[in-house]
Design an enzyme around this catalytic site. Structure first.
Site, PDB file in Angstrom:
ATOM      1  N   SER A  14     -56.876 -47.978  31.473  1.00  0.00           N
ATOM      2  CA  SER A  14     -55.895 -49.057  31.412  1.00  0.00           C
ATOM      3  C   SER A  14     -56.542 -50.275  30.831  1.00  0.00           C
ATOM      4  CB  SER A  14     -55.432 -49.367  32.864  1.00  0.00           C
ATOM      5  OG  SER A  14     -56.378 -49.992  33.648  1.00  0.00           O
ATOM      6  N   LYS A  84     -60.253 -53.350  45.422  1.00  0.00           N
ATOM      7  CA  LYS A  84     -59.063 -53.244  46.444  1.00  0.00           C
ATOM      8  C   LYS A  84     -58.644 -51.662  46.067  1.00  0.00           C
ATOM      9  CE  LYS A  84     -54.904 -54.567  44.150  1.00  0.00           C
ATOM     10  NZ  LYS A  84     -53.584 -55.516  44.330  1.00  0.00           N
ATOM     11  N   ASP A  85     -59.000 -50.982  45.079  1.00  0.00           N
ATOM     12  CA  ASP A  85     -58.612 -49.701  45.077  1.00  0.00           C
ATOM     13  C   ASP A  85     -59.795 -48.772  45.514  1.00  0.00           C
ATOM     14  OD1 ASP A  85     -56.325 -50.106  43.750  1.00  0.00           O
ATOM     15  OD2 ASP A  85     -57.290 -50.465  41.935  1.00  0.00           O
ATOM     16  N   THR A 128     -41.620 -54.153  43.134  1.00  0.00           N
ATOM     17  CA  THR A 128     -43.117 -53.760  43.517  1.00  0.00           C
ATOM     18  C   THR A 128     -43.150 -52.570  44.468  1.00  0.00           C
ATOM     19  OG1 THR A 128     -45.028 -54.522  45.005  1.00  0.00           O
ATOM     20  CG2 THR A 128     -42.714 -55.252  45.945  1.00  0.00           C
ATOM     21  N   SER A 130     -45.827 -51.689  46.172  1.00  0.00           N
ATOM     22  CA  SER A 130     -46.769 -51.957  47.282  1.00  0.00           C
ATOM     23  C   SER A 130     -46.269 -52.143  48.590  1.00  0.00           C
ATOM     24  CB  SER A 130     -47.884 -53.027  46.826  1.00  0.00           C
ATOM     25  OG  SER A 130     -48.290 -53.696  47.883  1.00  0.00           O
ATOM     26  N   LEU A 131     -46.459 -51.368  49.564  1.00  0.00           N
ATOM     27  CA  LEU A 131     -45.829 -51.205  50.810  1.00  0.00           C
ATOM     28  C   LEU A 131     -46.412 -52.718  51.392  1.00  0.00           C
ATOM     29  CD1 LEU A 131     -46.449 -47.865  52.551  1.00  0.00           C
ATOM     30  CD2 LEU A 131     -44.440 -48.858  51.845  1.00  0.00           C
ATOM     31  N   ARG A 132     -47.639 -53.242  51.119  1.00  0.00           N
ATOM     32  CA  ARG A 132     -48.161 -54.542  51.690  1.00  0.00           C
ATOM     33  C   ARG A 132     -47.065 -55.852  51.187  1.00  0.00           C
ATOM     34  NH1 ARG A 132     -50.667 -58.297  49.289  1.00  0.00           N
ATOM     35  NH2 ARG A 132     -51.163 -56.779  47.242  1.00  0.00           N
ATOM     36  N   ARG A 133     -46.891 -55.547  49.806  1.00  0.00           N
ATOM     37  CA  ARG A 133     -45.934 -56.624  49.241  1.00  0.00           C
ATOM     38  C   ARG A 133     -44.492 -56.663  49.989  1.00  0.00           C
ATOM     39  NH1 ARG A 133     -49.159 -55.632  43.678  1.00  0.00           N
ATOM     40  NH2 ARG A 133     -50.795 -57.047  43.901  1.00  0.00           N
ATOM     41  N   ARG A 150     -43.994 -48.993  39.361  1.00  0.00           N
ATOM     42  CA  ARG A 150     -45.328 -48.777  39.292  1.00  0.00           C
ATOM     43  C   ARG A 150     -45.850 -48.920  37.787  1.00  0.00           C
ATOM     44  NH1 ARG A 150     -48.382 -44.051  40.668  1.00  0.00           N
ATOM     45  NH2 ARG A 150     -49.721 -45.784  39.826  1.00  0.00           N
ATOM     46  N   GLY A 151     -46.901 -48.256  37.355  1.00  0.00           N
ATOM     47  CA  GLY A 151     -47.355 -48.532  35.961  1.00  0.00           C
ATOM     48  C   GLY A 151     -48.672 -49.607  36.047  1.00  0.00           C
ATOM     49  N   ASN A 152     -49.131 -49.644  34.857  1.00  0.00           N
ATOM     50  CA  ASN A 152     -50.261 -50.626  34.618  1.00  0.00           C
ATOM     51  C   ASN A 152     -49.437 -51.968  34.343  1.00  0.00           C
ATOM     52  OD1 ASN A 152     -49.613 -51.088  31.939  1.00  0.00           O
ATOM     53  ND2 ASN A 152     -50.908 -49.011  31.572  1.00  0.00           N
ATOM     54  N   VAL A 153     -50.414 -53.035  34.388  1.00  0.00           N
ATOM     55  CA  VAL A 153     -49.902 -54.447  34.115  1.00  0.00           C
ATOM     56  C   VAL A 153     -48.947 -54.823  33.019  1.00  0.00           C
ATOM     57  CG1 VAL A 153     -50.558 -56.978  34.041  1.00  0.00           C
ATOM     58  CG2 VAL A 153     -51.893 -55.363  35.450  1.00  0.00           C
ATOM     59  N   THR A 155     -47.246 -52.427  31.368  1.00  0.00           N
ATOM     60  CA  THR A 155     -45.746 -51.734  31.635  1.00  0.00           C
ATOM     61  C   THR A 155     -44.866 -52.553  32.653  1.00  0.00           C
ATOM     62  OG1 THR A 155     -47.168 -49.632  31.568  1.00  0.00           O
ATOM     63  CG2 THR A 155     -44.582 -49.515  32.592  1.00  0.00           C
ATOM     64  N   ARG A 156     -45.503 -52.807  33.650  1.00  0.00           N
ATOM     65  CA  ARG A 156     -44.597 -53.629  34.662  1.00  0.00           C
ATOM     66  C   ARG A 156     -44.032 -54.967  34.004  1.00  0.00           C
ATOM     67  NH1 ARG A 156     -47.989 -53.046  40.462  1.00  0.00           N
ATOM     68  NH2 ARG A 156     -49.086 -51.265  39.850  1.00  0.00           N
ATOM     69  N   CYS A 243     -55.450 -49.145  50.524  1.00  0.00           N
ATOM     70  CA  CYS A 243     -54.426 -49.868  49.800  1.00  0.00           C
ATOM     71  C   CYS A 243     -52.981 -49.295  49.831  1.00  0.00           C
ATOM     72  CB  CYS A 243     -54.722 -50.395  48.449  1.00  0.00           C
ATOM     73  SG  CYS A 243     -54.573 -49.150  47.313  1.00  0.00           S
TER      74      CYS A 243
HETATM   75  N1  PBG Z   1     -53.218 -51.389  42.610  1.00  0.00           N
HETATM   76  C1  PBG Z   1     -53.886 -51.944  41.088  1.00  0.00           C
HETATM   77  C2  PBG Z   1     -54.526 -52.936  41.075  1.00  0.00           C
HETATM   78  N2  PBG Z   1     -55.834 -52.784  41.501  1.00  0.00           N
HETATM   79  C3  PBG Z   1     -56.512 -53.958  40.933  1.00  0.00           C
HETATM   80  C4  PBG Z   1     -55.531 -54.913  40.620  1.00  0.00           C
HETATM   81  C5  PBG Z   1     -55.751 -56.266  40.187  1.00  0.00           C
HETATM   82  C6  PBG Z   1     -56.992 -56.945  40.037  1.00  0.00           C
HETATM   83  C7  PBG Z   1     -57.724 -57.116  41.294  1.00  0.00           C
HETATM   84  O1  PBG Z   1     -57.233 -57.018  42.287  1.00  0.00           O
HETATM   85  O2  PBG Z   1     -58.787 -57.098  41.262  1.00  0.00           O
HETATM   86  C8  PBG Z   1     -54.057 -54.006  40.415  1.00  0.00           C
HETATM   87  C9  PBG Z   1     -52.897 -54.636  39.883  1.00  0.00           C
HETATM   88  C10 PBG Z   1     -52.051 -55.266  40.901  1.00  0.00           C
HETATM   89  O3  PBG Z   1     -51.885 -55.144  42.013  1.00  0.00           O
HETATM   90  O4  PBG Z   1     -51.422 -56.394  40.420  1.00  0.00           O
END
Ligand code: PBG
Length: 306
Positions: A14, A84-85, A128, A130-133, A150-153, A155-156, A243
């Site tokens: 990505s 975080k991943d 979003t 993300s359950l956290r968000r 979902r998807g990379n930045v 795409t979103r 996460c």
């Molecule tokens: N889960 C995907 C992810 N993993 C890290 C980042 C952003 C960069 C970071 O936190 O260092 C992102 C994208 C997002 O959550 O918007």
């Protein structure tokens, strides 16, 4: 110990992953002028599964496995990840050899029409997955319509621009790394909003016993960042989280004093539990677990199981 002349760095493909890996590579080139660096771009399961939410798949380390396999097979020496991943417990042969200085750790409010969360009209559509968000949004604004995203930045952002959402939430760090600073309309900051454990921190992973690679990477490590993200990850670990769970935590360091703020939510976002704790250097190792146990004593396991 022989100093290696070549370092092969495994990376996802990505744009964000490649930026992060290039960043690590350029720091290493400056530190070790004689070192040749090769990128080993790989696809991971997390990149391929775009039709279901990560929470539904539930796998830990979805973005790591293939990179670790490449290291174990001797096709790469190390791998770059967003910390975080990275699962709270690494597979046995691996180590987090360098944790880089953390960038902006907070989530960004991104919208083409509205300046901040509180400007959104009733029932606005927010993207979003993300359950956290989601739990934090629901706690703050129960009227919003939360939609999967979902998807990379890139795409979103494209889906926001196509009009599918009134606003989306993304990590500030990812947006800034890709040059999208101007897209950040507002930052969702503590104490109301908390990021994922270790959000904004880049990590380089290698074999724990690969002393030559570890020696090359050591100078990239940023001790204050490592101390804080260790507290956040210890909290997450005690809660059994990755996460993929609605868990948030943010630790700050000031002279010999650490402050951890944390929260967990239930999957429906009806309930949220918050806790915080302070420690000095002697108490820092226990801080994450203590705050997690405070949350557990108040029903966090029931919330997370629900
Ligand atoms: N889960 C995907 C992810 N993993 C890290 C980042 C952003 C960069 C970071 O936190 O260092 C992102 C994208 C997002 O959550 O918007």
């Amino acid at each position: 110990m022989n100093t290696p002349s070549l370092l092969r760095i495994a990376t996802r493909k990505s744009a964000l992953a490649l930026w992060q890996t290039e960043h690590v590579a350029s720091r290493l080139r400056a530190l070790h002028p004689g070192l040749a660096i090769e990128l080993v771009p790989l696809s991971t399961r997390g990149d391929e599964i775009l039709d279901r939410s990560l929470a539904a798949i539930g796998g830990k380390g979805l973005f790591l496995k293939e990179l670790e396999v490449a290291i174990e097979a001797g096709r790469a020496d190390c791998a770059v990840h967003s910390l975080k991943d990275v699962p709270m417990e690494l597979e046995a042969p691996f180590a987090l050899a360098a944790i880089l200085e953390r960038a902006d750790p907070f989530d960004a409010f991104v919208s083409n029409r509205y300046a901040c969360l509180d400007d959104l009209p009733r029932g606005a559509r927010v993207g979003t997955s993300s359950l956290r968000r989601q739990v934090q949004l629901r706690a703050h604004r129960p009227d919003l319509e939360l939609r999967d995203l979902r998807g990379n930045v890139n795409t979103r952002l494209a889906r926001l621009d196509a009009g599918e959402y009134d606003a989306i939430l993304l990590a500030c760090a990812g947006l800034m790394r890709l040059g999208f600073d101007a897209r950040i309309r507002d930052r969702l900051a503590p104490p109301d909003f908390l990021p994922a454990a270790a959000q904004g921190a880049i990590v380089v992973e290698c074999r724990a016993d690969d002393t030559a690679t570890r020696a090359l990477l050591a100078a990239l490590d940023h001790a204050p960042t490592r101390r804080c993200v260790e507290v956040e990850r210890a909290m997450n670990l005690r809660l059994g989280g990755s996460c993929q769970f609605p868990i948030a935590g943010y630790c700050t360091e000031s002279v010999d004093r650490w402050h951890l703020q944390a929260l967990v939510g239930d999957r429906d976002g009806r309930e949220i539990l918050r806790a915080e704790g302070f420690a000095d250097a002697a108490g820092r190792d226990a801080l994450g677990t203590q705050v997690a146990e405070d949350l557990l004593a108040r029903g966090a396991d029931r919330l997370l199981a629900g």
